[in-house]
Design a protein around this motif. Structure first.
Motif, mmCIF file in Angstrom:
data_model
loop_
_atom_site.group_PDB
_atom_site.id
_atom_site.type_symbol
_atom_site.label_atom_id
_atom_site.label_comp_id
_atom_site.label_asym_id
_atom_site.label_seq_id
_atom_site.Cartn_x
_atom_site.Cartn_y
_atom_site.Cartn_z
ATOM 1 N N ILE A 57 0.827 -1.348 -0.234
ATOM 2 C CA ILE A 57 0.087 0.264 -0.066
ATOM 3 C C ILE A 57 0.951 0.959 -0.133
ATOM 4 C CG2 ILE A 57 -1.494 1.464 1.592
ATOM 5 C CD1 ILE A 57 -2.695 -1.368 2.581
ATOM 6 N N ILE A 58 1.665 1.427 0.757
ATOM 7 C CA ILE A 58 2.927 2.502 1.072
ATOM 8 C C ILE A 58 3.928 2.452 -0.655
ATOM 9 C CG2 ILE A 58 4.913 3.597 1.970
ATOM 10 C CD1 ILE A 58 4.262 1.611 3.897
ATOM 11 N N GLU A 59 4.328 1.702 -1.237
ATOM 12 C CA GLU A 59 4.551 1.500 -2.532
ATOM 13 C C GLU A 59 3.294 1.837 -3.555
ATOM 14 O OE1 GLU A 59 7.227 -1.036 -5.369
ATOM 15 O OE2 GLU A 59 6.936 -1.501 -3.693
ATOM 16 N N PHE A 60 2.376 1.297 -3.311
ATOM 17 C CA PHE A 60 2.115 1.956 -4.443
ATOM 18 C C PHE A 60 1.049 3.286 -4.347
ATOM 19 C CE2 PHE A 60 -3.401 2.115 -6.006
ATOM 20 C CZ PHE A 60 -2.551 1.425 -7.112
ATOM 21 N N ASN A 61 1.250 3.919 -2.912
ATOM 22 C CA ASN A 61 0.583 5.179 -3.270
ATOM 23 C C ASN A 61 1.554 6.195 -3.388
ATOM 24 O OD1 ASN A 61 -1.709 4.499 -2.127
ATOM 25 N ND2 ASN A 61 -1.272 4.285 -0.164
ATOM 26 N N TYR A 62 3.126 6.401 -3.492
ATOM 27 C CA TYR A 62 3.374 7.008 -4.163
ATOM 28 C C TYR A 62 3.820 6.163 -5.331
ATOM 29 C CZ TYR A 62 6.893 7.425 0.257
ATOM 30 O OH TYR A 62 6.628 7.845 1.779
ATOM 31 N N LEU A 63 3.727 5.738 -6.100
ATOM 32 C CA LEU A 63 3.754 5.674 -7.110
ATOM 33 C C LEU A 63 2.961 6.618 -8.316
ATOM 34 C CD1 LEU A 63 4.514 1.889 -7.418
ATOM 35 C CD2 LEU A 63 6.392 3.396 -8.126
ATOM 36 N N LYS A 64 1.798 6.294 -7.518
ATOM 37 C CA LYS A 64 0.256 6.544 -7.892
ATOM 38 C C LYS A 64 0.755 8.458 -7.308
ATOM 39 C CE LYS A 64 -3.828 6.185 -5.491
ATOM 40 N NZ LYS A 64 -4.667 5.450 -4.840
ATOM 41 N N GLU A 65 0.763 8.949 -6.945
ATOM 42 C CA GLU A 65 1.704 10.436 -6.438
ATOM 43 C C GLU A 65 2.657 10.474 -7.673
ATOM 44 O OE1 GLU A 65 3.762 13.625 -3.300
ATOM 45 O OE2 GLU A 65 3.532 11.376 -2.624
ATOM 46 N N TYR A 66 3.645 9.506 -8.380
ATOM 47 C CA TYR A 66 4.110 10.410 -9.434
ATOM 48 C C TYR A 66 3.804 10.426 -10.261
ATOM 49 C CZ TYR A 66 7.775 9.409 -12.730
ATOM 50 O OH TYR A 66 8.830 9.135 -13.628
#
Length: 87
Positions: A57-66
């Motif tokens: 979830i953490i990694e996915f959220n950072y990628l979405k922000e990118y």
């Protein structure tokens, strides 16, 4: 897994808003990774590669922000790179 520090660094680079600092290779790696998460979310890939749900979830959220920032700051580049990765 894309290392979280790498994603954070690319977010920092995006916020500088200097097109010359952006890399199509980074975009491609992040695009593949978020596509993998989407496939898992839709049940197409059950393999989590040893990641906990929280880490994913953490990694996915950072990628979405990118991708959100890339589209916001450089919409033409985002479209071009997205199209080149969907071929």
């Amino acid at each position: 897994m894309v290392h979280l520090d790498r994603i954070k660094e690319e977010l920092r680079v995006l916020r500088i808003k200097d097109r010359s600092l952006l890399s199509p290779r980074v975009f491609e790696n992040f695009y593949k990774r978020i596509s993998y998460f989407e496939a898992m979310r839709m049940g197409m890939s059950p393999d989590k590669e040893g990641l906990s749900d929280e880490d994913m979830i953490i990694e996915f959220n950072y990628l979405k922000e990118y991708f959100k920032l890339l589209k916001e700051y450089f919409p033409d580049l985002s479209k071009k790179w997205t199209l080149s990765n969907n071929v």
